[in-house]
Design an enzyme around this catalytic site. Structure first.
Site, PDB file in Angstrom:
ATOM      1  N   HIS A  94      76.546 -81.619  47.535  1.00  0.00           N
ATOM      2  CA  HIS A  94      77.991 -81.761  47.725  1.00  0.00           C
ATOM      3  C   HIS A  94      78.519 -82.993  46.985  1.00  0.00           C
ATOM      4  CE1 HIS A  94      77.661 -78.668  50.770  1.00  0.00           C
ATOM      5  NE2 HIS A  94      78.941 -78.761  51.061  1.00  0.00           N
TER       6      HIS A  94
ATOM      7  N   HIS B 114      72.948 -85.441  55.231  1.00  0.00           N
ATOM      8  CA  HIS B 114      72.157 -86.132  54.212  1.00  0.00           C
ATOM      9  C   HIS B 114      71.912 -87.573  54.635  1.00  0.00           C
ATOM     10  CE1 HIS B 114      71.957 -83.249  50.889  1.00  0.00           C
ATOM     11  NE2 HIS B 114      73.198 -82.905  51.178  1.00  0.00           N
TER      12      HIS B 114
END
Length: 250
Positions: free
Chosen positions: A156, A205
């Site tokens: 992303h 993440h």
């Protein structure tokens, strides 16, 4: 060399630096992005890097009762869930199709092609690097979103940096005033920044995954811009041909 020659050389060097400042800046970003990624990839395997990631995770998820509940009010998590989608492949592909269609209508074929290459190349870089490093994501108990593959680097963050920076650089060419250029690039950087921060906040993440994604994404976006810049400079140096159209009229 006389003093007059030194002054003349200095003026010429300054003039070249002013005209090529954009290219020099882009080249610097490419080099800095690559070096930062290499450093992060090395730190990821060391104790200091893991300790930093763990500290950020615990700071954003302080609850011991429900680790999946991030810090802050309920609306902050809801906002993060909405904003993180701005870096998803589906959303970016939709935005890219809209922008590419507009560029083709404007006969800016080179810009359209480079935008497609930027996003497609970003996907390849993201998936390829994930396959190489195969880093595990944060524990599932902390994650507020579904995750499907490896963690390093953040896809992303990488794709949002590639797409929004590429669009920002293209749009700056449409505005002669510096304040408009600064505003456009500021918005592009803000969008990429928000996407990355939401990935950490939602525990999708580790923090170093996001930093690595930003580094690779920025480097890839600026590398493609340098290609476009070189092509346009070469076209400008050629004599005009009356029966042909330029690749990009921008």
């Amino acid at each position: 060399m006389t003093s007059d020659q030194i002054i003349a050389f200095g003026r010429r060097a300054l003039r070249i630096a002013r005209t090529e400042i954009a290219a020099v800046s882009a080249l610097f970003i490419v080099a800095l992005g690559v070096m930062t990624f290499v450093e992060l990839a090395d730190d990821m395997t060391e104790a200091d890097g893991r300790a930093f990631d763990q500290a950020v995770l615990l700071a954003t998820h302080p609850s011991t009762v429900d680790p999946g509940d991030p810090w802050g009010p309920w609306w902050l998590e809801e906002s993060a869930l909405d904003l993180t989608a701005l870096g998803g492949v589906a959303v970016l592909t939709l935005f890219a199709l809209i922008v590419v269609g507009f560029l083709l209508l404007q006969r800016k074929r080179l810009s359209a092609l480079l935008l497609v290459l930027a996003l497609a190349g970003g996907v390849v870089l993201s998936e390829g690097l994930k396959a190489v490093f195969e880093r595990d994501r944060p524990p599932a108990a902390y994650q507020a979103v579904e995750t499907i593959n490896a963690s390093f680097p953040s896809g992303h963050s990488l794709l949002s940096a590639v797409f929004y920076l590429s669009i920002g650089v293209m749009l700056t060419r449409a505005f002669p005033q510096k304040r408009f250029k600064a505003y456009v690039m500021g918005v592009a950087l803000l969008l990429a920044l928000l996407v990355g921060l939401t990935r950490v906040y939602l525990a999708a993440h580790w923090a170093t995954d996001v930093l690595a994604g930003w580094s690779v994404g920025a480097a890839w976006a600026m590398a493609l811009w340098l290609v476009a810049y070189a092509i346009q400079r070469r076209q400008a140096a050629r004599p005009a041909e009356p029966h042909t159209l330029p690749v990009d009229e921008a």
